[in-house]
Enzyme design. Structure first.
Site, PDB file in Angstrom:
ATOM      1  N   LYS A  78       0.841  -1.222   0.000  1.00  0.00           N
ATOM      2  CA  LYS A  78       0.000   0.000   0.000  1.00  0.00           C
ATOM      3  C   LYS A  78       0.860   1.249   0.000  1.00  0.00           C
ATOM      4  O   LYS A  78       0.356   2.359   0.133  1.00  0.00           O
ATOM      5  CB  LYS A  78      -0.882   0.020   1.260  1.00  0.00           C
ATOM      6  CG  LYS A  78      -1.821  -1.150   1.412  1.00  0.00           C
ATOM      7  CD  LYS A  78      -2.630  -0.979   2.704  1.00  0.00           C
ATOM      8  CE  LYS A  78      -2.935  -2.301   3.365  1.00  0.00           C
ATOM      9  NZ  LYS A  78      -3.359  -2.134   4.757  1.00  0.00           N
ATOM     10  N   ARG A  99      15.454 -10.257   4.254  1.00  0.00           N
ATOM     11  CA  ARG A  99      15.961 -10.390   2.875  1.00  0.00           C
ATOM     12  C   ARG A  99      15.243  -9.356   2.031  1.00  0.00           C
ATOM     13  O   ARG A  99      14.006  -9.241   2.093  1.00  0.00           O
ATOM     14  CB  ARG A  99      15.708 -11.796   2.323  1.00  0.00           C
ATOM     15  CG  ARG A  99      16.036 -11.887   0.832  1.00  0.00           C
ATOM     16  CD  ARG A  99      16.045 -13.302   0.318  1.00  0.00           C
ATOM     17  NE  ARG A  99      17.191 -14.029   0.838  1.00  0.00           N
ATOM     18  CZ  ARG A  99      17.519 -15.263   0.474  1.00  0.00           C
ATOM     19  NH1 ARG A  99      16.767 -15.912  -0.414  1.00  0.00           N
ATOM     20  NH2 ARG A  99      18.572 -15.865   0.975  1.00  0.00           N
ATOM     21  N   HIS A 127      25.515 -11.619   1.638  1.00  0.00           N
ATOM     22  CA  HIS A 127      24.693 -12.655   2.268  1.00  0.00           C
ATOM     23  C   HIS A 127      25.519 -13.220   3.442  1.00  0.00           C
ATOM     24  O   HIS A 127      26.027 -14.338   3.383  1.00  0.00           O
ATOM     25  CB  HIS A 127      24.378 -13.739   1.232  1.00  0.00           C
ATOM     26  CG  HIS A 127      23.264 -14.666   1.594  1.00  0.00           C
ATOM     27  ND1 HIS A 127      22.718 -14.762   2.869  1.00  0.00           N
ATOM     28  CD2 HIS A 127      22.590 -15.590   0.840  1.00  0.00           C
ATOM     29  CE1 HIS A 127      21.765 -15.683   2.863  1.00  0.00           C
ATOM     30  NE2 HIS A 127      21.668 -16.198   1.648  1.00  0.00           N
TER      31      HIS A 127
HETATM   32  N1   CP Z   1      21.328 -20.181  -0.034  1.00  0.00           N
HETATM   33  C1   CP Z   1      20.176 -19.479   0.013  1.00  0.00           C
HETATM   34  O1   CP Z   1      20.179 -18.278   0.282  1.00  0.00           O
HETATM   35  O2   CP Z   1      19.063 -20.213  -0.245  1.00  0.00           O
HETATM   36  P1   CP Z   1      17.574 -19.658  -0.218  1.00  0.00           P
HETATM   37  O3   CP Z   1      17.461 -18.616  -1.288  1.00  0.00           O
HETATM   38  O4   CP Z   1      16.693 -20.841  -0.431  1.00  0.00           O
HETATM   39  O5   CP Z   1      17.358 -19.015   1.138  1.00  0.00           O
END
Ligand code: CP
Length: 310
Positions: A78, A99, A127
């Site tokens: 929204k 994420r 990551h």
């Molecule tokens: N390795 C990894 O980040 O896997 P996913 O995208 O499934 O979380």
């Protein structure tokens, strides 16, 4: 606060300390150290392993979990800003695991949130929790993180896991070998990082048995379809490298094959039964590494874990 935004902020001592924590959780994953905590998992992009292993980690530590896996069902659809979402969730939860498709989103969230934020992947950038489980996997299979020949194969442009791994390994005198097609080469900023920290690297476009003969770690990656603006270009490169059993015949005994997963077709299924294949155990190690991360960002120490003093 104690957010985990990039692994580059971790010293060598801190990485080794986190590995010791992960070892404790592998010995016993069920410890109620977070029994009075709430963990929020905010996934603006798809995930299987990262979300489920963080949620399993939280559950095994006695925490409760809230969150979403589809931003379309949240008020961001929204028009709510990321800042407002983060501020709201911070008032419900003790940790935010996020994420996001935008590079830098985790850093921004970490700056505005009064609670720790764990970067579960920000675009093609970083990551760090994956890197902790990768380091733990390398340490378990090689007995050390020092002086290893590490081959990174596939999408080195958009693959955030290889970017984070490269930065973390700077403490351990690695030799990297980047194998990628021209279109997906390791970005210049990471090669500059290597030069700045004295990390040796070579670059190849061929992925052959001869090239990987001295590998200790073969880190395969998926071509990241979701990052391409031109899908024709994806079609051209998507099957560029496929690892098959035959290529492993003359490799070192200690070689282990890692992959952050999901795989599409860059590792043939016949490799799964090869004793050098380690990617499913690697994903399992994610549980222990993420239990360690959840504790660490809340200030729970290795001693607390050993003594279960919380
Ligand atoms: N390795 C990894 O980040 O896997 P996913 O995208 O499934 O979380």
């Amino acid at each position: 606060n104690r957010s985990l935004v990039t692994i580059a902020e971790h010293s060598k001592e801190k990485i080794l300390y986190m590995i010791e924590m992960a070892k404790q959780f592998e010995m016993n994953p069920n410890r109620r150290l977070l029994h009075d905590k709430v963990v929020a998992t905010l996934f603006f992009e798809p995930s299987t392993r990262t979300r489920l292993s963080f949620e399993t980690a939280a559950n095994r530590l006695g925490a409760r979990v809230i969150g979403f896996t589809d931003p379309k069902v949240t008020s961001s659809s929204k028009g709510e800003t990321l800042k407002d979402t983060i501020m709201m969730v911070s008032s419900y939860a003790d940790i935010i695991v996020m994420r996001h498709y935008l590079e830098g989103a985790a850093r921004y969230a970490g700056e505005v949130a009064p609670v720790p934020v764990v970067n579960a992947g920000d675009g093609a950038n970083q990551h760090p929790s994956q890197t902790m489980l990768d380091l733990y996997s390398i340490y378990k299979t090689q007995g050390t993180l020092e002086n290893l020949n590490i081959y990174l194969v596939g999408d080195l442009k958009y693959g955030r896991t290889v970017h984070s791994l490269l930065m973390a390994m700077r403490h351990f005198n690695p030799t990297f070998h980047f194998i990628a097609p021209e279109e997906l080469k390791m970005p210049e900023e990471y090669k500059l990082y290597c030069r700045e920290y004295g990390i040796r690297y070579t670059e190849h476009t061929d992925f052959t048995e001869e090239v990987i003969a001295d590998a200790d770690i073969l880190y395969m990656t998926r071509v990241q379809r979701e990052r391409f603006t031109d899908l024709m270009e994806y079609e051209r490169v998507k099957n560029v490298y496929i690892l098959r059993n035959k290529m492993l015949e003359n490799t070192r005994d200690n070689l282990r094959i890692l992959h952050p997963l999901p795989r599409v077709n860059e590792i043939a299924y016949d490799v799964d039964n090869n004793p050098k294949a380690y990617y499913f155990q690697q994903a399992q190690n994610g549980l222990y590494a993420r239990e360690a991360i959840l504790c660490d960002v809340l200030g729970i120490t290795l001693e607390d874990i050993k003594n279960e003093t919380i």
